[in-house]
Scaffold this motif. Structure first.
Motif, PDB file in Angstrom:
ATOM      1  N   MET A   1     -49.899  24.831  35.600  1.00  0.00           N
ATOM      2  CA  MET A   1     -50.137  26.240  35.909  1.00  0.00           C
ATOM      3  C   MET A   1     -49.037  26.809  36.794  1.00  0.00           C
ATOM      4  O   MET A   1     -48.623  27.956  36.649  1.00  0.00           O
ATOM      5  N   ARG A   2     -48.548  26.032  37.736  1.00  0.00           N
ATOM      6  CA  ARG A   2     -47.456  26.497  38.588  1.00  0.00           C
ATOM      7  C   ARG A   2     -46.209  26.764  37.765  1.00  0.00           C
ATOM      8  O   ARG A   2     -45.466  27.700  38.036  1.00  0.00           O
ATOM      9  N   PHE A   3     -45.961  25.951  36.755  1.00  0.00           N
ATOM     10  CA  PHE A   3     -44.799  26.159  35.888  1.00  0.00           C
ATOM     11  C   PHE A   3     -44.914  27.477  35.126  1.00  0.00           C
ATOM     12  O   PHE A   3     -43.944  28.229  35.005  1.00  0.00           O
ATOM     13  N   VAL A   4     -46.122  27.770  34.632  1.00  0.00           N
ATOM     14  CA  VAL A   4     -46.331  29.038  33.911  1.00  0.00           C
ATOM     15  C   VAL A   4     -46.113  30.215  34.841  1.00  0.00           C
ATOM     16  O   VAL A   4     -45.498  31.228  34.465  1.00  0.00           O
ATOM     17  N   ARG A   5     -46.618  30.133  36.082  1.00  0.00           N
ATOM     18  CA  ARG A   5     -46.416  31.221  37.029  1.00  0.00           C
ATOM     19  C   ARG A   5     -44.943  31.411  37.348  1.00  0.00           C
ATOM     20  O   ARG A   5     -44.475  32.545  37.501  1.00  0.00           O
ATOM     21  N   ALA A   6     -44.198  30.322  37.471  1.00  0.00           N
ATOM     22  CA  ALA A   6     -42.769  30.441  37.769  1.00  0.00           C
ATOM     23  C   ALA A   6     -42.023  31.122  36.621  1.00  0.00           C
ATOM     24  O   ALA A   6     -41.176  31.995  36.848  1.00  0.00           O
ATOM     25  N   ILE A   7     -42.328  30.736  35.383  1.00  0.00           N
ATOM     26  CA  ILE A   7     -41.661  31.363  34.229  1.00  0.00           C
ATOM     27  C   ILE A   7     -42.016  32.840  34.151  1.00  0.00           C
ATOM     28  O   ILE A   7     -41.142  33.709  33.928  1.00  0.00           O
ATOM     29  N   ALA A   8     -43.297  33.182  34.350  1.00  0.00           N
ATOM     30  CA  ALA A   8     -43.708  34.588  34.303  1.00  0.00           C
ATOM     31  C   ALA A   8     -43.037  35.398  35.413  1.00  0.00           C
ATOM     32  O   ALA A   8     -42.611  36.531  35.198  1.00  0.00           O
ATOM     33  N   GLY A   9     -42.940  34.819  36.599  1.00  0.00           N
ATOM     34  CA  GLY A   9     -42.275  35.525  37.696  1.00  0.00           C
ATOM     35  C   GLY A   9     -40.804  35.778  37.424  1.00  0.00           C
ATOM     36  O   GLY A   9     -40.282  36.860  37.710  1.00  0.00           O
ATOM     37  N   MET A  10     -40.101  34.803  36.840  1.00  0.00           N
ATOM     38  CA  MET A  10     -38.695  34.989  36.522  1.00  0.00           C
ATOM     39  C   MET A  10     -38.498  36.057  35.450  1.00  0.00           C
ATOM     40  O   MET A  10     -37.576  36.866  35.518  1.00  0.00           O
ATOM     41  N   LEU A  11     -39.391  36.067  34.445  1.00  0.00           N
ATOM     42  CA  LEU A  11     -39.285  37.103  33.408  1.00  0.00           C
ATOM     43  C   LEU A  11     -39.507  38.496  33.993  1.00  0.00           C
ATOM     44  O   LEU A  11     -38.803  39.453  33.631  1.00  0.00           O
ATOM     45  N   LEU A  12     -40.481  38.624  34.896  1.00  0.00           N
ATOM     46  CA  LEU A  12     -40.706  39.922  35.532  1.00  0.00           C
ATOM     47  C   LEU A  12     -39.506  40.361  36.359  1.00  0.00           C
ATOM     48  O   LEU A  12     -39.161  41.547  36.390  1.00  0.00           O
ATOM     49  N   LEU A  13     -38.848  39.421  37.018  1.00  0.00           N
ATOM     50  CA  LEU A  13     -37.643  39.767  37.772  1.00  0.00           C
ATOM     51  C   LEU A  13     -36.516  40.202  36.854  1.00  0.00           C
ATOM     52  O   LEU A  13     -35.781  41.157  37.152  1.00  0.00           O
ATOM     53  N   VAL A  14     -36.362  39.493  35.720  1.00  0.00           N
ATOM     54  CA  VAL A  14     -35.291  39.846  34.778  1.00  0.00           C
ATOM     55  C   VAL A  14     -35.476  41.260  34.231  1.00  0.00           C
ATOM     56  O   VAL A  14     -34.512  41.979  33.979  1.00  0.00           O
ATOM     57  N   ILE A  15     -36.737  41.688  34.054  1.00  0.00           N
ATOM     58  CA  ILE A  15     -36.998  43.038  33.553  1.00  0.00           C
ATOM     59  C   ILE A  15     -37.019  44.052  34.693  1.00  0.00           C
ATOM     60  O   ILE A  15     -36.506  45.173  34.549  1.00  0.00           O
ATOM     61  N   GLY A  16     -37.586  43.696  35.829  1.00  0.00           N
ATOM     62  CA  GLY A  16     -37.771  44.656  36.906  1.00  0.00           C
ATOM     63  C   GLY A  16     -36.485  45.044  37.615  1.00  0.00           C
ATOM     64  O   GLY A  16     -36.286  46.223  37.946  1.00  0.00           O
ATOM     65  N   ILE A  17     -35.583  44.084  37.856  1.00  0.00           N
ATOM     66  CA  ILE A  17     -34.344  44.407  38.579  1.00  0.00           C
ATOM     67  C   ILE A  17     -33.460  45.367  37.781  1.00  0.00           C
ATOM     68  O   ILE A  17     -32.978  46.372  38.335  1.00  0.00           O
ATOM     69  N   PRO A  18     -33.191  45.146  36.464  1.00  0.00           N
ATOM     70  CA  PRO A  18     -32.431  46.158  35.717  1.00  0.00           C
ATOM     71  C   PRO A  18     -33.115  47.523  35.674  1.00  0.00           C
ATOM     72  O   PRO A  18     -32.444  48.561  35.703  1.00  0.00           O
ATOM     73  N   ALA A  19     -34.465  47.533  35.608  1.00  0.00           N
ATOM     74  CA  ALA A  19     -35.164  48.824  35.624  1.00  0.00           C
ATOM     75  C   ALA A  19     -34.931  49.546  36.946  1.00  0.00           C
ATOM     76  O   ALA A  19     -34.722  50.767  36.967  1.00  0.00           O
ATOM     77  N   LEU A  20     -34.955  48.814  38.049  1.00  0.00           N
ATOM     78  CA  LEU A  20     -34.666  49.433  39.335  1.00  0.00           C
ATOM     79  C   LEU A  20     -33.247  49.980  39.397  1.00  0.00           C
ATOM     80  O   LEU A  20     -33.012  51.090  39.884  1.00  0.00           O
ATOM     81  N   LEU A  21     -32.281  49.208  38.901  1.00  0.00           N
ATOM     82  CA  LEU A  21     -30.889  49.662  38.938  1.00  0.00           C
ATOM     83  C   LEU A  21     -30.684  50.890  38.061  1.00  0.00           C
ATOM     84  O   LEU A  21     -30.007  51.852  38.460  1.00  0.00           O
ATOM     85  N   ALA A  22     -31.273  50.881  36.850  1.00  0.00           N
ATOM     86  CA  ALA A  22     -31.136  52.036  35.963  1.00  0.00           C
ATOM     87  C   ALA A  22     -31.807  53.270  36.560  1.00  0.00           C
ATOM     88  O   ALA A  22     -31.259  54.377  36.512  1.00  0.00           O
ATOM     89  N   GLY A  23     -33.004  53.089  37.125  1.00  0.00           N
ATOM     90  CA  GLY A  23     -33.675  54.220  37.754  1.00  0.00           C
ATOM     91  C   GLY A  23     -32.895  54.768  38.934  1.00  0.00           C
ATOM     92  O   GLY A  23     -32.807  55.987  39.118  1.00  0.00           O
ATOM     93  N   GLY A  24     -32.320  53.877  39.734  1.00  0.00           N
ATOM     94  CA  GLY A  24     -31.504  54.345  40.858  1.00  0.00           C
ATOM     95  C   GLY A  24     -30.266  55.097  40.393  1.00  0.00           C
ATOM     96  O   GLY A  24     -29.883  56.112  40.997  1.00  0.00           O
ATOM     97  N   GLY A  25     -29.629  54.611  39.321  1.00  0.00           N
ATOM     98  CA  GLY A  25     -28.466  55.320  38.794  1.00  0.00           C
ATOM     99  C   GLY A  25     -28.810  56.712  38.288  1.00  0.00           C
ATOM    100  O   GLY A  25     -28.097  57.686  38.559  1.00  0.00           O
ATOM    101  N   LEU A  26     -29.913  56.819  37.539  1.00  0.00           N
ATOM    102  CA  LEU A  26     -30.330  58.138  37.050  1.00  0.00           C
ATOM    103  C   LEU A  26     -30.726  59.057  38.208  1.00  0.00           C
ATOM    104  O   LEU A  26     -30.507  60.268  38.145  1.00  0.00           O
TER     105      LEU A  26
END
Length: 290
Positions: A1-26
């Motif tokens: 279960m810890r492995f699944v949480r780690a993978i899900a957290g990394m995927l959310l970071l991969v999507i969330g950080i570019p969204a933050l950068l794009a939103g800040g640029g706009l």
């Protein structure tokens, strides 16, 4: 279960950080809009000995140089002036504009580069060469093939460019040659603000969820013993308890206290003070007579 949480957290970071950068640029881009919510730009002065300056395929030029100007809720405005006054600006199908201008020289816009300061405009030389017989062209005002037309100003949206190729024509209202143009453009994009805030909110939520998943402390594991019934005493002895039902029960005697010792009295090991025979003496048998 810890492995699944780690993978899900990394995927959310991969999507969330570019969204933050794009939103800040706009968001930074939105701050450069004028009080009316538009983005204005000035072009370098365009000169040609011909009768007109033509963008042969306006949608293709925007797709290559400024794709953000082709979205929905986007409107473009072009202001054009000559030394003599406002210039004519018209939008018409390319199939109609080409035969109308084929007998007179005109300049074709090849590229409009995005840069700081006045935007450079690259044009091809006027063709065909100026000839005395082609020194004039019919005035453009009121011709039936124009989709949109104006003097000094023209405004259009992405819907006007859908379908067949459309040409943008800038010339004198009377159609005379030797053209010098002062051009200014204005872009109104109603989607910039909502998209910027949407990306910022989505990015913050995704990054927050990722942090919660990655930093969540693990739960203590429960140990379950599955043994055969005849192995229960052996397991209880290994764990130091008299029975498995006593696991988890708090010890009633605190640490450091010595429980009272039980004194066991031996059974049958002593002689009673009043001992007597458990079985009486055998009675005498009568003696037979004679």
């Amino acid at each position: 279960m810890r492995f699944v949480r780690a993978i899900a957290g990394m995927l959310l970071l991969v999507i969330g950080i570019p969204a933050l950068l794009a939103g800040g640029g706009l968001w930074l881009v939105a701050r450069h809009a004028n009080p009316g919510g538009a983005y204005a730009a000035r072009f370098e002065t365009v000169r040609t000995p011909g009768h007109a300056v033509v963008v042969t395929d306006l949608d293709r030029l925007l797709r290559r140089e400024a794709p953000f100007a082709r979205g929905t809720q986007t409107r473009l405005r072009l202001d054009a002036r000559t030394p003599d006054g406002p210039a004519f600006v018209g939008l018409a199908p390319t199939a109609e504009v080409r035969p109308w201008l084929e007998s007179v020289p005109y300049a074709s816009v090849r590229r409009v580069a995005l840069a700081r300061g006045p935007l450079p405009v690259r044009t091809d030389a006027a063709s065909p060469p100026v000839a005395p017989a082609a020194d004039a062209v019919r005035p453009p005002l009121g011709l039936p093939f124009w989709v949109r037309e104006g003097v000094g100003t023209l405004e259009w949206s992405a819907d006007d460019l859908a379908g067949e190729p459309m040409s943008l024509v800038v010339m004198r209202p009377d159609g005379r040659a030797d053209l010098t143009l002062d051009l200014r453009a204005e872009l109104r994009a109603g989607w910039v603000g909502p998209v910027a805030w949407g990306l910022l909110v989505a990015g913050v939520l995704l990054v927050a969820c990722a942090v919660l998943l990655l930093l969540r402390p693990p739960r203590p594991r429960e140990v379950v013993f599955v043994v055969e019934p005849d192995q229960v005493p052996v397991l209880a002895g290994r764990l130091g308890v008299t029975s498995l039902s006593g696991l988890g029960v708090r010890d009633p005697h605190p640490v450091g206290s010595v429980p009272a010792l039980r004194q066991l009295a031996p059974v049958g090991s002593g002689v009673s003070e009043w001992s007597r025979s458990a079985i009486g003496a055998e009675p005498a048998r009568p003696t037979p007579e004679g």
